[in-house]
Design a protein around this motif. Structure first.
Motif, PDB file in Angstrom:
ATOM      1  N   GLY A   1       5.641   3.057   0.917  1.00  0.00           N
ATOM      2  CA  GLY A   1       6.218   4.141   0.131  1.00  0.00           C
ATOM      3  C   GLY A   1       5.270   5.325   0.171  1.00  0.00           C
ATOM      4  N   MET A   2       5.594   6.366  -0.599  1.00  0.00           N
ATOM      5  CA  MET A   2       4.760   7.567  -0.602  1.00  0.00           C
ATOM      6  C   MET A   2       4.773   8.165  -2.003  1.00  0.00           C
ATOM      7  SD  MET A   2       2.965   8.817   1.917  1.00  0.00           S
ATOM      8  CE  MET A   2       3.781   7.759   3.114  1.00  0.00           C
ATOM      9  N   VAL A   3       3.572   8.433  -2.540  1.00  0.00           N
ATOM     10  CA  VAL A   3       3.448   9.095  -3.844  1.00  0.00           C
ATOM     11  C   VAL A   3       2.873  10.496  -3.633  1.00  0.00           C
ATOM     12  CG1 VAL A   3       2.237   9.111  -6.058  1.00  0.00           C
ATOM     13  CG2 VAL A   3       3.245   7.000  -5.239  1.00  0.00           C
ATOM     14  N   PRO A   4       3.742  11.515  -3.603  1.00  0.00           N
ATOM     15  CA  PRO A   4       3.238  12.888  -3.601  1.00  0.00           C
ATOM     16  C   PRO A   4       3.024  13.372  -5.033  1.00  0.00           C
ATOM     17  CG  PRO A   4       5.611  12.912  -3.396  1.00  0.00           C
ATOM     18  CD  PRO A   4       5.213  11.452  -3.496  1.00  0.00           C
TER      19      PRO A   4
ATOM     20  N   VAL B   1       0.851  -1.197   0.000  1.00  0.00           N
ATOM     21  CA  VAL B   1       0.000   0.000   0.000  1.00  0.00           C
ATOM     22  C   VAL B   1       0.886   1.246   0.000  1.00  0.00           C
ATOM     23  CG1 VAL B   1      -1.825   1.264   1.195  1.00  0.00           C
ATOM     24  CG2 VAL B   1      -1.804  -1.238   1.264  1.00  0.00           C
ATOM     25  N   ILE B   2       0.684   2.093  -0.998  1.00  0.00           N
ATOM     26  CA  ILE B   2       1.452   3.327  -1.125  1.00  0.00           C
ATOM     27  C   ILE B   2       0.475   4.493  -1.197  1.00  0.00           C
ATOM     28  CG2 ILE B   2       3.154   4.586  -2.483  1.00  0.00           C
ATOM     29  CD1 ILE B   2       4.153   1.937  -3.589  1.00  0.00           C
ATOM     30  N   PRO B   3       0.446   5.351  -0.195  1.00  0.00           N
ATOM     31  CA  PRO B   3      -0.485   6.474  -0.227  1.00  0.00           C
ATOM     32  C   PRO B   3      -0.183   7.459  -1.356  1.00  0.00           C
ATOM     33  CG  PRO B   3       0.323   6.099   2.000  1.00  0.00           C
ATOM     34  CD  PRO B   3       1.162   5.256   1.091  1.00  0.00           C
ATOM     35  N   ALA B   4      -1.229   7.875  -2.041  1.00  0.00           N
ATOM     36  CA  ALA B   4      -1.163   9.077  -2.877  1.00  0.00           C
ATOM     37  C   ALA B   4      -1.437  10.216  -1.904  1.00  0.00           C
ATOM     38  CB  ALA B   4      -2.219   9.029  -3.977  1.00  0.00           C
ATOM     39  N   ILE B   5      -0.368  10.744  -1.329  1.00  0.00           N
ATOM     40  CA  ILE B   5      -0.541  11.628  -0.171  1.00  0.00           C
ATOM     41  C   ILE B   5      -1.112  12.989  -0.588  1.00  0.00           C
ATOM     42  CG2 ILE B   5       1.844  12.538  -0.193  1.00  0.00           C
ATOM     43  CD1 ILE B   5       1.739  12.311   2.934  1.00  0.00           C
ATOM     44  N   THR B   6      -2.011  13.504   0.232  1.00  0.00           N
ATOM     45  CA  THR B   6      -2.578  14.827  -0.011  1.00  0.00           C
ATOM     46  C   THR B   6      -1.537  15.895   0.328  1.00  0.00           C
ATOM     47  OG1 THR B   6      -3.523  14.739   2.220  1.00  0.00           O
ATOM     48  CG2 THR B   6      -4.992  14.177   0.393  1.00  0.00           C
ATOM     49  N   THR B   7      -1.712  17.064  -0.253  1.00  0.00           N
ATOM     50  CA  THR B   7      -0.840  18.203   0.056  1.00  0.00           C
ATOM     51  C   THR B   7      -1.558  19.092   1.062  1.00  0.00           C
ATOM     52  OG1 THR B   7       0.098  18.144  -2.171  1.00  0.00           O
ATOM     53  CG2 THR B   7       0.439  20.160  -0.894  1.00  0.00           C
ATOM     54  N   PRO B   8      -1.048  19.193   2.288  1.00  0.00           N
ATOM     55  CA  PRO B   8      -1.729  20.015   3.296  1.00  0.00           C
ATOM     56  C   PRO B   8      -1.372  21.499   3.129  1.00  0.00           C
ATOM     57  CG  PRO B   8       0.190  18.976   4.260  1.00  0.00           C
ATOM     58  CD  PRO B   8       0.157  18.530   2.818  1.00  0.00           C
TER      59      PRO B   8
ATOM     60  N   ASP C   1      14.581   5.772   4.592  1.00  0.00           N
ATOM     61  CA  ASP C   1      14.728   4.716   3.588  1.00  0.00           C
ATOM     62  C   ASP C   1      13.431   4.387   2.853  1.00  0.00           C
ATOM     63  OD1 ASP C   1      17.394   4.414   4.104  1.00  0.00           O
ATOM     64  OD2 ASP C   1      17.108   2.820   5.585  1.00  0.00           O
ATOM     65  N   VAL C   2      12.310   4.944   3.285  1.00  0.00           N
ATOM     66  CA  VAL C   2      11.032   4.639   2.638  1.00  0.00           C
ATOM     67  C   VAL C   2      10.970   5.369   1.293  1.00  0.00           C
ATOM     68  CG1 VAL C   2       8.522   4.847   2.839  1.00  0.00           C
ATOM     69  CG2 VAL C   2       9.898   4.299   4.857  1.00  0.00           C
TER      70      VAL C   2
END
Length: 299
Positions: free
Chosen positions: A42-45, A9-16, A73-74
Protein backbone atom coordinates in the motif's frame (compact mmCIF):
# COMPACT_ATOMS: atom_id res chain seq x y z
CA UNK A 1 -12.41 -4.00 3.77
CA UNK A 2 -10.30 -6.83 5.07
CA UNK A 3 -7.65 -6.22 7.67
CA UNK A 4 -5.08 -7.65 5.25
CA UNK A 5 -4.79 -4.11 3.86
CA UNK A 6 -2.64 -3.26 6.90
CA UNK A 7 -0.42 -6.35 7.03
CA UNK A 8 2.91 -5.83 5.33
CA UNK A 9 5.24 -2.97 4.42
CA UNK A 10 3.53 0.31 3.52
CA UNK A 11 5.76 3.25 2.60
CA UNK A 12 5.15 6.62 4.18
CA UNK A 13 6.00 8.08 0.81
CA UNK A 14 7.95 11.31 0.52
CA UNK A 15 6.57 14.22 -1.50
CA UNK A 16 8.98 15.02 -4.35
CA UNK A 17 9.44 18.62 -5.48
CA UNK A 18 10.56 20.07 -8.79
CA UNK A 19 13.35 22.64 -8.95
CA UNK A 20 10.79 25.45 -8.76
CA UNK A 21 9.19 23.97 -5.64
CA UNK A 22 6.07 22.36 -7.11
CA UNK A 23 4.99 18.79 -6.37
CA UNK A 24 6.66 16.49 -8.92
CA UNK A 25 3.72 14.27 -9.84
CA UNK A 26 5.54 12.36 -12.57
CA UNK A 27 8.27 11.22 -10.18
CA UNK A 28 5.75 10.58 -7.38
CA UNK A 29 3.92 8.05 -9.56
CA UNK A 30 7.13 6.33 -10.71
CA UNK A 31 8.56 6.22 -7.17
CA UNK A 32 5.38 4.64 -5.75
CA UNK A 33 5.24 2.02 -8.50
CA UNK A 34 8.88 1.08 -7.81
CA UNK A 35 8.11 0.44 -4.14
CA UNK A 36 5.06 -1.68 -4.97
CA UNK A 37 7.14 -3.72 -7.45
CA UNK A 38 9.51 -4.45 -4.55
CA UNK A 39 6.68 -5.99 -2.54
CA UNK A 40 5.06 -3.09 -0.67
CA UNK A 41 1.31 -3.58 -0.19
CA UNK A 42 0.00 0.00 0.00
CA UNK A 43 1.03 3.65 0.10
CA UNK A 44 0.65 6.29 2.82
CA UNK A 45 1.07 9.81 1.42
CA UNK A 46 0.61 13.03 3.40
CA UNK A 47 2.29 11.86 6.58
CA UNK A 48 4.98 13.75 8.46
CA UNK A 49 7.56 12.22 6.10
CA UNK A 50 5.44 13.49 3.21
CA UNK A 51 5.84 17.05 4.55
CA UNK A 52 2.06 17.24 4.80
CA UNK A 53 2.08 20.34 7.00
CA UNK A 54 3.73 22.34 4.20
CA UNK A 55 1.28 21.26 1.48
CA UNK A 56 -1.85 23.20 0.59
CA UNK A 57 -5.24 21.47 0.68
CA UNK A 58 -5.34 21.27 -3.12
CA UNK A 59 -1.81 19.88 -3.29
CA UNK A 60 -2.75 17.13 -0.83
CA UNK A 61 -5.78 16.11 -2.87
CA UNK A 62 -3.69 16.14 -6.06
CA UNK A 63 -1.07 13.83 -4.45
CA UNK A 64 -3.80 11.33 -3.60
CA UNK A 65 -5.24 11.58 -7.11
CA UNK A 66 -1.83 10.87 -8.68
CA UNK A 67 -1.17 7.84 -6.48
CA UNK A 68 -4.63 6.33 -6.94
CA UNK A 69 -4.20 6.62 -10.71
CA UNK A 70 -0.64 5.24 -10.65
CA UNK A 71 -1.28 2.29 -8.35
CA UNK A 72 -4.60 0.86 -9.49
CA UNK A 73 -5.75 -1.75 -6.97
CA UNK A 74 -2.98 -1.00 -4.45
CA UNK A 75 -4.52 0.84 -1.47
CA UNK A 76 -3.67 4.53 -1.07
CA UNK A 77 -4.10 5.52 2.59
CA UNK A 78 -3.49 9.26 3.02
CA UNK A 79 -2.62 10.89 6.31
CA UNK A 80 -5.36 13.22 7.54
CA UNK A 81 -3.65 15.99 9.45
CA UNK A 82 -4.47 19.67 9.60
CA UNK A 83 -4.58 22.66 11.92
CA UNK A 84 -8.35 22.50 12.37
CA UNK A 85 -10.92 19.75 12.74
CA UNK A 86 -13.05 21.31 10.00
CA UNK A 87 -10.27 21.08 7.46
CA UNK A 88 -9.42 17.50 8.51
CA UNK A 89 -13.06 16.52 7.89
CA UNK A 90 -13.00 18.14 4.43
CA UNK A 91 -9.68 16.49 3.59
CA UNK A 92 -10.98 13.06 4.61
CA UNK A 93 -14.03 13.51 2.39
CA UNK A 94 -11.94 14.79 -0.54
CA UNK A 95 -9.51 11.86 -0.28
CA UNK A 96 -12.39 9.38 -0.19
CA UNK A 97 -13.85 11.02 -3.30
CA UNK A 98 -10.48 10.63 -5.07
CA UNK A 99 -10.44 6.88 -4.47
CA UNK A 100 -8.40 6.50 -1.27
CA UNK A 101 -8.99 3.07 0.28
CA UNK A 102 -8.30 4.00 3.89
CA UNK A 103 -7.28 6.95 6.06
CA UNK A 104 -4.48 7.42 8.57
CA UNK A 105 -5.94 9.88 11.09
CA UNK A 106 -3.73 11.87 13.42
CA UNK A 107 -4.34 14.63 15.96
CA UNK A 108 -4.59 18.24 14.82
CA UNK A 109 -1.25 19.96 14.18
CA UNK A 110 0.28 22.65 16.39
CA UNK A 111 -2.25 22.57 19.24
CA UNK A 112 -1.49 19.86 21.78
CA UNK A 113 -4.95 18.65 22.72
CA UNK A 114 -6.05 16.72 25.80
CA UNK A 115 -8.03 13.48 25.54
CA UNK A 116 -11.41 15.23 25.57
CA UNK A 117 -10.39 17.38 22.58
CA UNK A 118 -8.39 14.75 20.72
CA UNK A 119 -11.30 12.34 21.01
CA UNK A 120 -13.74 14.91 19.60
CA UNK A 121 -11.38 15.69 16.69
CA UNK A 122 -10.95 12.02 15.88
CA UNK A 123 -14.68 11.31 16.15
CA UNK A 124 -15.54 14.19 13.80
CA UNK A 125 -13.19 12.89 11.10
CA UNK A 126 -14.28 9.26 11.56
CA UNK A 127 -17.95 10.20 11.23
CA UNK A 128 -17.22 12.05 7.96
CA UNK A 129 -16.01 8.96 6.08
CA UNK A 130 -16.94 5.34 5.41
CA UNK A 131 -13.32 4.33 4.84
CA UNK A 132 -11.31 2.00 7.08
CA UNK A 133 -9.18 3.95 9.55
CA UNK A 134 -5.64 3.63 10.84
CA UNK A 135 -5.31 5.51 14.14
CA UNK A 136 -1.88 7.16 14.32
CA UNK A 137 -0.33 7.71 17.74
CA UNK A 138 2.94 9.66 17.61
CA UNK A 139 3.27 11.79 20.75
CA UNK A 140 6.91 12.58 19.96
CA UNK A 141 5.92 14.45 16.78
CA UNK A 142 2.40 15.65 17.61
CA UNK A 143 2.58 16.17 21.42
CA UNK A 144 -0.76 14.38 21.84
CA UNK A 145 -0.60 10.89 23.31
CA UNK A 146 -3.30 8.22 23.06
CA UNK A 147 -3.01 5.63 25.84
CA UNK A 148 -3.83 1.99 25.16
CA UNK A 149 -7.18 2.43 26.94
CA UNK A 150 -8.04 5.51 24.87
CA UNK A 151 -7.14 3.78 21.60
CA UNK A 152 -9.36 0.83 22.47
CA UNK A 153 -12.19 3.14 23.56
CA UNK A 154 -12.12 4.83 20.14
CA UNK A 155 -11.95 1.48 18.35
CA UNK A 156 -14.97 0.23 20.28
CA UNK A 157 -16.97 3.30 19.28
CA UNK A 158 -15.90 3.32 15.62
CA UNK A 159 -15.86 -0.15 14.04
CA UNK A 160 -14.09 1.23 10.96
CA UNK A 161 -10.93 1.73 13.03
CA UNK A 162 -9.14 -1.40 11.91
CA UNK A 163 -5.53 -0.67 12.83
CA UNK A 164 -3.31 1.43 15.07
CA UNK A 165 0.09 2.83 14.14
CA UNK A 166 1.80 2.97 17.52
CA UNK A 167 4.83 5.24 17.27
CA UNK A 168 5.36 6.38 20.85
CA UNK A 169 8.70 4.56 20.89
CA UNK A 170 7.57 2.59 23.96
CA UNK A 171 7.44 -1.02 22.82
CA UNK A 172 5.42 -1.95 25.94
CA UNK A 173 2.40 -0.09 24.54
CA UNK A 174 1.85 -2.91 22.05
CA UNK A 175 1.25 -5.45 24.81
CA UNK A 176 -1.06 -2.95 26.53
CA UNK A 177 -3.22 -2.52 23.44
CA UNK A 178 -3.45 -6.28 22.86
CA UNK A 179 -4.32 -6.88 26.50
CA UNK A 180 -7.35 -4.59 26.19
CA UNK A 181 -8.43 -5.32 22.62
CA UNK A 182 -7.39 -8.92 21.90
CA UNK A 183 -7.08 -9.27 18.14
CA UNK A 184 -9.60 -6.49 17.42
CA UNK A 185 -6.92 -4.14 16.03
CA UNK A 186 -4.11 -4.71 13.57
CA UNK A 187 -0.95 -3.42 15.22
CA UNK A 188 1.47 -1.40 13.12
CA UNK A 189 4.61 0.57 13.84
CA UNK A 190 5.91 3.70 12.19
CA UNK A 191 9.39 3.56 13.69
CA UNK A 192 12.02 2.17 11.33
CA UNK A 193 14.57 1.18 13.96
CA UNK A 194 12.06 -0.78 16.08
CA UNK A 195 10.48 -2.94 13.39
CA UNK A 196 12.02 -6.26 14.42
CA UNK A 197 11.16 -5.58 18.06
CA UNK A 198 7.65 -4.57 17.04
CA UNK A 199 7.12 -7.78 15.06
CA UNK A 200 8.12 -9.77 18.15
CA UNK A 201 5.35 -7.94 20.04
CA UNK A 202 2.59 -8.67 17.56
CA UNK A 203 2.96 -5.92 14.95
CA UNK A 204 1.91 -7.13 11.51
CA UNK A 205 2.30 -3.90 9.54
CA UNK A 206 5.06 -1.35 9.07
CA UNK A 207 4.54 2.21 7.86
CA UNK A 208 8.13 2.58 6.77
CA UNK A 209 10.48 5.47 6.03
CA UNK A 210 13.75 4.28 4.51
CA UNK A 211 11.69 2.02 2.26
CA UNK A 212 11.64 5.15 0.06
CA UNK A 213 15.27 4.40 -0.79
CA UNK A 214 15.60 0.68 0.03
CA UNK A 215 12.25 -0.96 -0.75
CA UNK A 216 13.42 -4.50 -1.44
CA UNK A 217 15.62 -4.58 1.65
CA UNK A 218 12.72 -3.28 3.75
CA UNK A 219 10.32 -5.95 2.51
CA UNK A 220 12.85 -8.77 2.99
CA UNK A 221 13.72 -7.49 6.49
CA UNK A 222 10.03 -7.46 7.42
CA UNK A 223 9.26 -10.89 5.99
CA UNK A 224 12.31 -12.60 7.50
CA UNK A 225 11.67 -11.10 10.93
CA UNK A 226 7.96 -11.92 10.75
CA UNK A 227 8.59 -15.53 9.76
CA UNK A 228 11.77 -16.34 11.64
CA UNK A 229 12.26 -13.80 14.42
CA UNK A 230 15.41 -11.91 15.35
CA UNK A 231 17.81 -14.80 14.70
CA UNK A 232 16.67 -15.07 11.10
CA UNK A 233 17.14 -11.39 10.40
CA UNK A 234 20.02 -10.31 12.63
CA UNK A 235 22.63 -9.98 9.88
CA UNK A 236 20.33 -7.94 7.63
CA UNK A 237 19.11 -5.82 10.55
CA UNK A 238 22.68 -5.07 11.64
CA UNK A 239 23.44 -3.81 8.12
CA UNK A 240 20.24 -1.73 7.91
CA UNK A 241 20.02 -0.27 11.43
CA UNK A 242 22.34 2.74 11.06
CA UNK A 243 20.31 3.84 8.01
CA UNK A 244 16.98 3.06 9.70
CA UNK A 245 18.01 5.24 12.66
CA UNK A 246 18.00 8.24 10.31
CA UNK A 247 14.18 7.87 10.44
CA UNK A 248 14.11 8.86 14.11
CA UNK A 249 16.14 12.08 14.15
CA UNK A 250 14.48 15.53 14.06
CA UNK A 251 15.54 16.05 10.43
CA UNK A 252 14.41 12.61 9.29
CA UNK A 253 12.68 14.02 6.21
CA UNK A 254 15.90 15.58 4.95
CA UNK A 255 17.90 12.44 5.82
CA UNK A 256 15.54 10.07 4.03
CA UNK A 257 15.33 12.28 0.95
CA UNK A 258 19.13 12.47 0.94
CA UNK A 259 19.20 8.65 1.07
CA UNK A 260 16.87 8.55 -1.94
CA UNK A 261 19.13 10.95 -3.84
CA UNK A 262 22.23 8.90 -3.05
CA UNK A 263 20.66 5.66 -4.30
CA UNK A 264 19.41 7.41 -7.43
CA UNK A 265 15.70 7.46 -6.58
CA UNK A 266 14.78 11.06 -5.92
CA UNK A 267 16.05 14.44 -4.87
CA UNK A 268 16.81 15.81 -1.44
CA UNK A 269 14.74 18.93 -2.18
CA UNK A 270 12.47 19.81 0.73
CA UNK A 271 9.98 22.61 1.28
CA UNK A 272 10.83 25.45 3.66
CA UNK A 273 10.97 25.86 6.58
CA UNK A 274 12.96 22.66 6.10
CA UNK A 275 16.35 23.10 4.44
CA UNK A 276 18.66 20.37 3.15
CA UNK A 277 21.19 18.97 5.61
CA UNK A 278 24.54 20.69 5.87
CA UNK A 279 27.66 20.71 8.04
CA UNK A 280 28.18 17.95 10.60
CA UNK A 281 24.62 16.66 10.25
CA UNK A 282 25.10 16.13 6.54
CA UNK A 283 28.52 14.55 6.97
CA UNK A 284 27.11 12.03 9.45
CA UNK A 285 24.16 11.12 7.22
CA UNK A 286 26.33 10.80 4.10
CA UNK A 287 28.77 8.56 5.97
CA UNK A 288 25.96 6.25 7.12
CA UNK A 289 24.32 6.10 3.68
CA UNK A 290 27.60 5.56 1.82
CA UNK A 291 28.44 2.65 4.12
CA UNK A 292 25.00 1.12 3.53
CA UNK A 293 25.38 1.39 -0.24
CA UNK A 294 28.91 0.00 -0.17
CA UNK A 295 27.97 -3.02 1.97
CA UNK A 296 24.49 -3.56 0.51
CA UNK A 297 23.69 -7.27 0.85
CA UNK A 298 22.78 -9.60 -1.97
CA UNK A 299 19.21 -10.65 -1.31
Amino acid sequence: MSKSMWQGVIPAITTPFTEDGQVDHAFLAKHAQWQVEAGCIGMVPLGSLGESATLSFDEKVAVVRTLVKALGDVPVIPGIGSLSTGEAVKLAQACEAEGARGLMILPAYAYSSDWHEARAHFAAVARATRLPILLYNNPIAYKTDFSAAQIVELANEFPQIEAVKESSGDIRRLAGIQELSGDRLVLMTGIDDAIVEGLAMGVTGWIAGQVNAFPRESVVLFERARDGGYAAVKELYDWFLPTLRLDTIPKFVQAIKLTQQMVGWGSERVRAPRLVLEGAEREHAVRVIEQAIKTRPEL
